[in-house]
Enzyme design. Structure first.
Site, PDB file in Angstrom:
ATOM      1  N   GLY A 341       0.806  -1.211   0.000  1.00 39.09           N
ATOM      2  CA  GLY A 341       0.000   0.000   0.000  1.00 39.09           C
ATOM      3  C   GLY A 341       0.834   1.253   0.000  1.00 39.09           C
ATOM      4  N   SER A 342       0.147   2.384   0.147  1.00 45.70           N
ATOM      5  CA  SER A 342       0.786   3.694   0.135  1.00 45.70           C
ATOM      6  C   SER A 342       0.744   4.309   1.521  1.00 45.70           C
ATOM      7  CB  SER A 342       0.064   4.617  -0.860  1.00 45.70           C
ATOM      8  OG  SER A 342       0.081   4.055  -2.161  1.00 45.70           O
ATOM      9  N   ASP A 454      12.137  -8.977   6.876  1.00 43.24           N
ATOM     10  CA  ASP A 454      12.166  -8.045   5.739  1.00 43.24           C
ATOM     11  C   ASP A 454      13.029  -6.825   6.088  1.00 43.24           C
ATOM     12  OD1 ASP A 454      11.625  -7.308   3.156  1.00 43.24           O
ATOM     13  OD2 ASP A 454       9.693  -6.390   3.594  1.00 43.24           O
TER      14      ASP A 454
END
Length: 642
Positions: A341-342, A454
């Site tokens: 997403g943003s 990550d």
């Protein structure tokens, strides 16, 4: 005792303000308080001065009858209580001299629903007080007026935020969150400590921001937070009120307009048309049924998801989509975007925030849930703070603290987007140390080991002083202390993946390998994989293998920084620490706590290491011991030492 006396004085201020104008009431009528426990745990509601006390299990309601002659009183939830058959015992929060039926106010921290009844001017006052601290979320609302006519009610206060889960460590108390006014006194200027500039102001503002409708003696609480109702009004008190979400069922498709033919050329044609019409009607009905069924199933899935979040304990504040839409001015200023997403800049009260909005409904559900439960339940100076989330219909959003300098990748490569000079060696060392401390906390200081999985510059954010914080916990996994690794599908970012991902048997040492890659990027000022370079230089870690074997590590130092060149020997020592982290065999890599000690100068990096850091085969990666399938994190699993 002095603190207790001052606290009692504060507790009475709200009632005194409401009662000064009230006459003595002699009527024998009564007001009803319906007290409902919607928490997933038992509470022991207390009431003063009207008495009463009981054990209220989840989903149960206690009807409290308050005589109108009672000028004012308060109701609060006690937690962690234990009483004997004679009504004597103790509670973690809100305890009133160890009695089941209170004869006085409780001991902080607790949240109280306070009320005052006034028959003379046909008006009553009520509100929620946070200045004693916070115990459980609460809602205090009027019930419908019994009689006809008279003025209406102002909607009552709602404090649905679970402040306790976000409570700053300085204010933590068993089962609750202490008031800053209680913790930070200034000798006799107790009240002024909350109203003027002092240590408690930043903490008092925390309560105001989370529950703006409640009474809090903070310099930010300038508005009147008491509510009024007609005299003849009953009320409801709800502990852990549910979030009001509305979901509309999908609209049915418009059916085709099946008009009969006015006149057919023959009976056969008419029969054919009738059959075709019937078949068409069946097809349309079938399509409508399928669409409706899918819509209903999706609606149930979203409702189940929302209920899943309602049942989580220790999660951060829950926002509505409308609140976040307003806070970001309709998602106007985009800060960046990632795989799910943003991210948009916003303002929530006095706090600047960053709101991550998932782009596609239904995508990243597992990652969203993992992030809310994990980062929402742990606190560390080198982990980005999660203020709250939104799970409403198809909307999935996360609300973080705002990090002004953005992500690390903007500062170590891609210099064309940043006109600032290259980072000094001192700043790069600080950033590396911050990352190491954040990972050390996840791996070794939580109840269960947390593997981030990550770690990369895009997920490392910087504040104004270049303090680094790990973010984006959507891919994290929990590992039991008695398990050596978890089995999980491959996840993360190419270029940062440890070799053992080929086996899908992962330990927290996968983060150590990724950390080594990030260190090399920081000291060299380039991407790990850069296709704009010559073929032999595309892969930084392969290039590192060549340079260390030829004894030319200095060739990898960031050439855009004279300061880095001036600290050549120190930078090479940092590369050697990175190489220890880049061992193919995960057993040969250090723990992150050992990395922190090397960076602090209290131990040396291992020098007897293998100088092969990448592999194209499937060797023995040092995996042994018990294996456990990873499940979504539970708040209690990650709420270890802070």
């Amino acid at each position: 005792m002095a603190v207790r006396g001052i606290s009692l004085t504060l507790h009475l201020l709200f009632l005194l303000r409401l009662l000064l104008l009230l006459p003595v009431i002699t009527t024998q009528s009564q007001t009803i308080l319906n007290i409902t426990n919607r928490c997933p745990y038992t509470v022991w509601p207390a009431a003063f001065p009207v008495g009463g006390g009981r054990r209220l299990q989840p989903g149960k309601t206690w009807t409290l009858k308050v005589p109108y002659a009672t000028r004012g009183g308060s109701v609060w939830a006690r937690t962690g209580c234990s009483f004997d058959g004679k009504g004597h015992g103790s509670c973690q929060t809100g305890d009133c001299q160890g009695l089941l039926t209170c004869k006085g106010d409780g001991q902080p921290p607790y949240t109280s629903a306070q009320f005052s009844l006034n028959q003379y001017n046909n008006n009553s006052f009520f509100g929620i007080s946070l200045y004693q601290g916070f115990n459980v979320p609460m809602e205090f609302l009027p019930m419908p007026v019994k009689g006809q006519g008279g003025p209406g009610c102002r909607k009552g206060p709602h404090c649905g935020a679970n402040i306790t889960s976000q409570c700053p460590s300085e204010l933590k108390a068993p089962g609750g969150c202490n008031s800053a006014c209680t913790v930070f006194q200034e000798q006799n200027n107790y009240m002024y400590c909350c109203e003027r500039n002092c240590e408690s102001n930043k903490y008092s503002a925390f309560f105001v921001r989370m529950c703006p409708e409640a009474i809090s003696y903070s310099s930010d609480a300038a508005t009147d937070t008491s509510f009024s109702c007609p005299f003849d009004t009953d009320y409801q008190v709800i502990f852990c009120p549910p979030v009001n979400l509305t979901s509309s069922p999908p609209s049915p498709p418009n059916s085709a307009d099946l008009r009969p033919l006015r006149k057919g050329p023959s009976i056969g044609t008419s029969v054919s048309v009738a059959i075709a019409g019937a078949i068409g009607l069946i097809i349309v009905t079938f399509i409508f049924f399928i669409i409706r069924r899918r819509g209903t199933r999706r609606h149930h899935e979203m409702t189940d998801e929302e209920a899943e979040f309602d049942q989580l304990q220790g999660t951060p504040m829950r926002f509505t989509f409308q609140q976040l839409e307003a806070a970001t001015e309709q998602f106007k200023d985009k800060l960046g975007e990632g795989g799910f997403g943003s991210v948009f800049e916003g303002q929530l009260g006095e706090e600047r925030i960053a709101v991550k909005r998932l782009d596609r409904a239904g995508q990243g559900k597992r990652e969203f849930l993992a992030e809310v439960q994990t980062i929402g339940s742990i606190h560390h100076i080198n982990l980005v703070r999660l203020f709250g989330f939104c799970a409403e219909k198809s909307h999935r959003l996360l609300v973080y603290e705002y990090m002004p300098k953005g992500s690390l990748d903007r500062w170590i490569y891609g210099r064309h987007e940043n006109s600032a000079p290259p980072l000094e060696w001192r700043v790069r060392c600080k950033i590396i140390a911050d990352i190491a401390k954040g990972l050390s906390y996840l791996h070794e200081d939580c109840m269960k080991r947390i593997a981030h999985l990550d770690v990369k510059p895009q997920n490392i954010l910087l504040d104004d002083d270049f303090n680094a914080k790990l973010s984006d916990f959507g891919l994290c996994k929990l590992i039991d202390r008695d398990m050596s690794q978890v089995v999980t599908r491959m996840r993360g970012t190419p270029g940062y993946l440890a070799p053992e991902w080929l086996t899908s048997q992962i330990t927290e040492k996968a983060d150590v390998y990724s950390f080594g890659v990030v260190v090399m990027e920081i000291v060299s000022g380039r991407k790990n994989l850069d296709t704009s370079l010559s073929e032999e230089s595309i892969h930084l870690i392969t290039l590192l293998e060549e340079k260390v074997k030829n004894n030319h590590l200095e060739d990898l130092i960031d050439k855009s920084s004279n300061d880095m060149q001036a600290h050549e020997q120190d930078v090479i020592q940092m590369m050697k620490l990175a190489m220890w982290c880049l061992q193919i065999d995960c057993k040969g890599r250090p723990k992150m706590s050992e990395v922190v000690k090397v960076l602090e100068g209290t131990m040396d990096a291992e020098s007897n290491i293998d100088h092969n850091f990448v592999t194209t085969n499937e060797p023995n990666f040092g995996i042994a011991g018990n294996v456990n399938s990873s499940a979504p994190p539970v708040a209690s699993d990650v709420s270890g030492p802070r």
